[in-house]
Design a protein around this motif. Sequence first.
Motif, mmCIF file in Angstrom:
data_model
loop_
_atom_site.group_PDB
_atom_site.id
_atom_site.type_symbol
_atom_site.label_atom_id
_atom_site.label_comp_id
_atom_site.label_asym_id
_atom_site.label_seq_id
_atom_site.Cartn_x
_atom_site.Cartn_y
_atom_site.Cartn_z
ATOM 1 N N CYS A 182 -25.866 -40.609 17.592
ATOM 2 C CA CYS A 182 -25.274 -42.062 17.414
ATOM 3 C C CYS A 182 -25.483 -42.756 18.381
ATOM 4 C CB CYS A 182 -23.657 -41.691 17.196
ATOM 5 S SG CYS A 182 -23.251 -40.657 15.752
ATOM 6 N N ARG A 183 -26.689 -43.546 18.361
ATOM 7 C CA ARG A 183 -27.028 -44.381 19.549
ATOM 8 C C ARG A 183 -26.540 -45.803 19.110
ATOM 9 N NH1 ARG A 183 -27.109 -40.271 22.135
ATOM 10 N NH2 ARG A 183 -28.963 -38.854 22.075
ATOM 11 N N ASP A 184 -25.515 -46.096 19.179
ATOM 12 C CA ASP A 184 -24.862 -47.238 19.269
ATOM 13 C C ASP A 184 -24.041 -48.065 20.603
ATOM 14 O OD1 ASP A 184 -22.566 -45.640 19.302
ATOM 15 O OD2 ASP A 184 -22.095 -45.889 17.202
ATOM 16 N N MET A 185 -23.402 -48.779 20.406
ATOM 17 C CA MET A 185 -22.669 -49.246 21.614
ATOM 18 C C MET A 185 -21.806 -48.346 22.171
ATOM 19 S SD MET A 185 -23.581 -52.476 22.038
ATOM 20 C CE MET A 185 -22.394 -53.108 22.920
ATOM 21 N N GLU B 271 -22.317 -45.074 22.419
ATOM 22 C CA GLU B 271 -23.342 -43.840 22.829
ATOM 23 C C GLU B 271 -22.889 -42.865 23.921
ATOM 24 O OE1 GLU B 271 -27.929 -42.822 24.136
ATOM 25 O OE2 GLU B 271 -27.456 -44.781 23.363
ATOM 26 N N THR C 139 -19.474 -41.298 23.292
ATOM 27 C CA THR C 139 -19.495 -40.174 22.293
ATOM 28 C C THR C 139 -20.087 -38.950 23.144
ATOM 29 O OG1 THR C 139 -19.980 -41.868 20.760
ATOM 30 C CG2 THR C 139 -20.733 -39.251 20.247
ATOM 31 N N HIS D 222 -25.143 -42.328 8.103
ATOM 32 C CA HIS D 222 -25.367 -42.518 9.570
ATOM 33 C C HIS D 222 -24.055 -43.323 10.267
ATOM 34 C CE1 HIS D 222 -26.930 -42.085 13.849
ATOM 35 N NE2 HIS D 222 -26.800 -43.263 13.800
ATOM 36 N N GLY D 223 -24.031 -44.681 9.887
ATOM 37 C CA GLY D 223 -22.906 -45.498 10.603
ATOM 38 C C GLY D 223 -21.409 -45.127 10.175
ATOM 39 N N CYS E 75 -20.949 -41.839 12.334
ATOM 40 C CA CYS E 75 -20.753 -42.112 13.579
ATOM 41 C C CYS E 75 -19.233 -42.424 14.117
ATOM 42 C CB CYS E 75 -21.903 -42.827 14.179
ATOM 43 S SG CYS E 75 -23.615 -42.086 14.220
ATOM 44 N N GLN F 114 -16.689 -40.371 16.295
ATOM 45 C CA GLN F 114 -16.229 -41.073 17.503
ATOM 46 C C GLN F 114 -14.602 -41.050 17.404
ATOM 47 O OE1 GLN F 114 -18.350 -44.818 17.157
ATOM 48 N NE2 GLN F 114 -20.170 -43.738 18.164
#
Length: 195
Positions: A70-73, A75, A78, A133-134, A137, A141
Amino acid sequence: MNRSILGAAALAGILCAAQPVSAQSWNTDAIEGRAGAEAYGRAPPPSVSLSRDETSWHVRAALNVAALGCRDMAEAQTIASYNNLLARHRAPLAAADTQVKAEYRARHGAVWESRHDHDMTRVYNLFARPWAHGAFCAEAQAVLAEAESVEPQEFADFAAYALPRLEAPFMGVRNVHRLGETASIDRRALEIPLP
């Protein structure tokens, strides 16, 4: 192209180097207390016939995939939350791992390790499907945030609550509704079309 291959190889190396996750498969002919796979519209979710220990270990597997993928804001949060979960719930997770491996030894004899590895790969692959994925994640979270207030002796109960939520983005609307779970499911997960 070479970057994609190298990236896939690096991810595979990380997953292989991590402490093995006891993954379990499910048998659609042996769904406990259910009408069979047909009741789900497709295959049932993996959690339908798992023991408490297997459920705990599946939650760990799902959250491990989230921490790696989960490479998002969120990350950094997480990853930190996942590491906190591992530290806080070290004892129940170690006990679950030991019990699951014992069950594999009893069921599969001399080939238990290869069966265990095969099933582990299936579980990791479920939670790594890119089309969900979205939503996955976001749910992972939320589960990680809630896990921070769970006492170690309550982890198995929490896992039973969390696993259907973590699976929901991958199961599609028909399966989620037919499960009849009481767990809160992120609405965004229900908006993902079936594959």
